[in-house]
Design a protein around this motif. Sequence first.
Motif, PDB file in Angstrom:
ATOM      1  N   ALA A 227      32.211  38.459  40.150  1.00  0.00           N
ATOM      2  CA  ALA A 227      33.166  38.905  41.307  1.00  0.00           C
ATOM      3  C   ALA A 227      34.288  38.137  41.460  1.00  0.00           C
ATOM      4  CB  ALA A 227      32.257  38.971  42.622  1.00  0.00           C
ATOM      5  N   LYS A 228      35.459  38.432  41.639  1.00  0.00           N
ATOM      6  CA  LYS A 228      36.839  37.803  41.777  1.00  0.00           C
ATOM      7  C   LYS A 228      36.712  37.307  42.987  1.00  0.00           C
ATOM      8  CE  LYS A 228      39.226  40.008  37.905  1.00  0.00           C
ATOM      9  NZ  LYS A 228      38.367  41.100  37.477  1.00  0.00           N
ATOM     10  N   TYR A 229      37.768  36.432  43.377  1.00  0.00           N
ATOM     11  CA  TYR A 229      38.111  36.044  44.479  1.00  0.00           C
ATOM     12  C   TYR A 229      39.655  35.699  44.457  1.00  0.00           C
ATOM     13  CZ  TYR A 229      37.774  31.422  42.492  1.00  0.00           C
ATOM     14  OH  TYR A 229      38.010  30.390  41.409  1.00  0.00           O
ATOM     15  N   SER A 230      40.440  35.621  45.565  1.00  0.00           N
ATOM     16  CA  SER A 230      41.972  35.697  45.520  1.00  0.00           C
ATOM     17  C   SER A 230      42.378  34.743  44.401  1.00  0.00           C
ATOM     18  CB  SER A 230      42.580  35.636  46.656  1.00  0.00           C
ATOM     19  OG  SER A 230      43.846  35.705  46.637  1.00  0.00           O
ATOM     20  N   SER A 231      43.156  35.042  43.699  1.00  0.00           N
ATOM     21  CA  SER A 231      43.935  33.995  42.516  1.00  0.00           C
ATOM     22  C   SER A 231      44.449  32.801  43.244  1.00  0.00           C
ATOM     23  CB  SER A 231      45.101  34.862  41.895  1.00  0.00           C
ATOM     24  OG  SER A 231      45.810  35.583  42.751  1.00  0.00           O
ATOM     25  N   ILE A 232      44.813  33.032  44.461  1.00  0.00           N
ATOM     26  CA  ILE A 232      45.785  32.020  44.991  1.00  0.00           C
ATOM     27  C   ILE A 232      44.931  30.437  45.372  1.00  0.00           C
ATOM     28  CG2 ILE A 232      45.363  32.832  47.506  1.00  0.00           C
ATOM     29  CD1 ILE A 232      48.839  31.615  46.334  1.00  0.00           C
TER      30      ILE A 232
ATOM     31  N   ILE B  52      41.659  53.756  51.220  1.00  0.00           N
ATOM     32  CA  ILE B  52      41.080  52.286  51.507  1.00  0.00           C
ATOM     33  C   ILE B  52      42.156  51.437  51.698  1.00  0.00           C
ATOM     34  CG2 ILE B  52      39.945  50.706  50.102  1.00  0.00           C
ATOM     35  CD1 ILE B  52      37.977  52.780  48.913  1.00  0.00           C
ATOM     36  N   LYS B  53      43.017  51.825  50.589  1.00  0.00           N
ATOM     37  CA  LYS B  53      44.429  51.224  50.580  1.00  0.00           C
ATOM     38  C   LYS B  53      45.445  52.024  51.286  1.00  0.00           C
ATOM     39  CE  LYS B  53      45.487  48.496  46.955  1.00  0.00           C
ATOM     40  NZ  LYS B  53      45.424  48.069  45.350  1.00  0.00           N
ATOM     41  N   ARG B  54      46.208  51.464  52.110  1.00  0.00           N
ATOM     42  CA  ARG B  54      47.300  52.462  52.746  1.00  0.00           C
ATOM     43  C   ARG B  54      48.677  52.341  52.238  1.00  0.00           C
ATOM     44  NH1 ARG B  54      45.807  56.216  56.649  1.00  0.00           N
ATOM     45  NH2 ARG B  54      43.918  55.659  57.568  1.00  0.00           N
TER      46      ARG B  54
ATOM     47  N   PRO C 130      44.550  49.335  38.004  1.00  0.00           N
ATOM     48  CA  PRO C 130      43.901  50.415  37.843  1.00  0.00           C
ATOM     49  C   PRO C 130      43.158  51.195  39.018  1.00  0.00           C
ATOM     50  CG  PRO C 130      42.470  48.456  37.181  1.00  0.00           C
ATOM     51  CD  PRO C 130      44.265  48.150  37.732  1.00  0.00           C
ATOM     52  N   HIS C 131      43.052  50.421  40.013  1.00  0.00           N
ATOM     53  CA  HIS C 131      42.336  51.136  41.142  1.00  0.00           C
ATOM     54  C   HIS C 131      43.152  51.676  42.183  1.00  0.00           C
ATOM     55  CE1 HIS C 131      38.966  48.998  39.599  1.00  0.00           C
ATOM     56  NE2 HIS C 131      39.479  47.682  39.860  1.00  0.00           N
ATOM     57  N   THR C 132      44.431  51.378  42.259  1.00  0.00           N
ATOM     58  CA  THR C 132      45.317  51.832  43.451  1.00  0.00           C
ATOM     59  C   THR C 132      45.394  53.243  43.969  1.00  0.00           C
ATOM     60  OG1 THR C 132      46.585  49.708  43.367  1.00  0.00           O
ATOM     61  CG2 THR C 132      47.718  51.920  44.400  1.00  0.00           C
TER      62      THR C 132
END
Length: 318
Positions: A108-113, A219-221, A209-211
């Motif tokens: 699982a990823k987490y934010s790049s920042i 899910i995304k607005r 790919p997911h947007t």
Amino acid sequence: MEKQATINLEQQFQDRVDQDIRIEPKDWMPDKYRQTLIRQISQHAHSEIVGMLPEGNWITRAPSLRRKATLIAKVQDEAGHGLYLYSAAETLGISRAEMIDQLHTGKAKYSSIFNYPTLTWADIGTIGWLVDGAAIMNQVPLCRTSYGPYARAMVRICKEESFHQRQGFEILLTLSRGSEAQKAMCQDAINRWWWPSIMMFGPADDASPHTAQSMKWKIKRFTNDELRQKFVDICADQVKILGMELPDPELKWNAERGHYDFGKINWEEFWQVISGNGPCNKERIAARVKAHEEGAWVREAATAFATKRAQKQSAAVA
Ligand code: BYC
């Protein structure tokens, strides 16, 4: 027959989403919707928990008691956010242990920042202003996301994040009115954090790919690029209050578009960082694994206590 039933269920599900009716844990949902949410919510939770590390690095070195107290409170808030989000993800049928395992094993990823180092005190101000600022931009719309438990968790998270953003900006405002060395430290931190902050919104829409599906499911607005543009517009004005500059020679108001134009993002750096090759990826995961292993006795004690209490209660009922 069975296939037709699934198509009908999917249509009913999409109708509910289109009508802005929240989806709740016991409602029928397409498996891909469930999996997308588990992916996004758990990665969001991991980001909150890993996000404690770069800031925690400065707790012992905060320049005053007041700064130390606020930083501790902020880092504690991030832990709380992680917990609400893990709980929201658990309602989708994944266990906390499984999610933690996915983080630790790199599935699982987490934010790049959070793979960038915090080198000076000004970094703490800049994280508050830019990183929490970007987080709010992305997360306020998530208060209206289609999955009920996620949307409700986001309401409180956003309130706290907006306090963090102001706290960070105030740190930078103080530095920007300080000595020449403090001003230079402030500008240096902005230079280092600006580009990674605008990468936080994720890949450009045509490389995401997911947007498209996540927008359809609400899910995304907003898309990644829409949110990134809003953020750039706000920061381009806020930086003037600090008397500092954003490190982008191509940043320029475009009256026709009604937005700031900005320079090219180094997407190669972004993909490298999210595939585990950023400056601090290994250090961050090692710190999380160590904390998890050292916390084993706490989990065992809590489980033993809960079992004991449950036994006592059932004995009392009998
Ligand atoms: N970093 O198709 P896309 C915080 C991945 S916490 C790493 O656009 P999606 C804070 C993405 O996961 C900030 N990976 O995906 C905490 C996908 O890979 P997988 C976290 C990224 O999901 C403490 C691939 O790239 N906020 O603010 O539609 C202190 C393709 O991307 C990133 C959230 O998690 C990234 N930056 O959109 C202070 C918010 N960007 O999963 C502050 C909730 C993309 O296929 N999450 N990827 O392997 C979201 O809104 C969305 O998941 C994203 C990505 C906009 C992040």
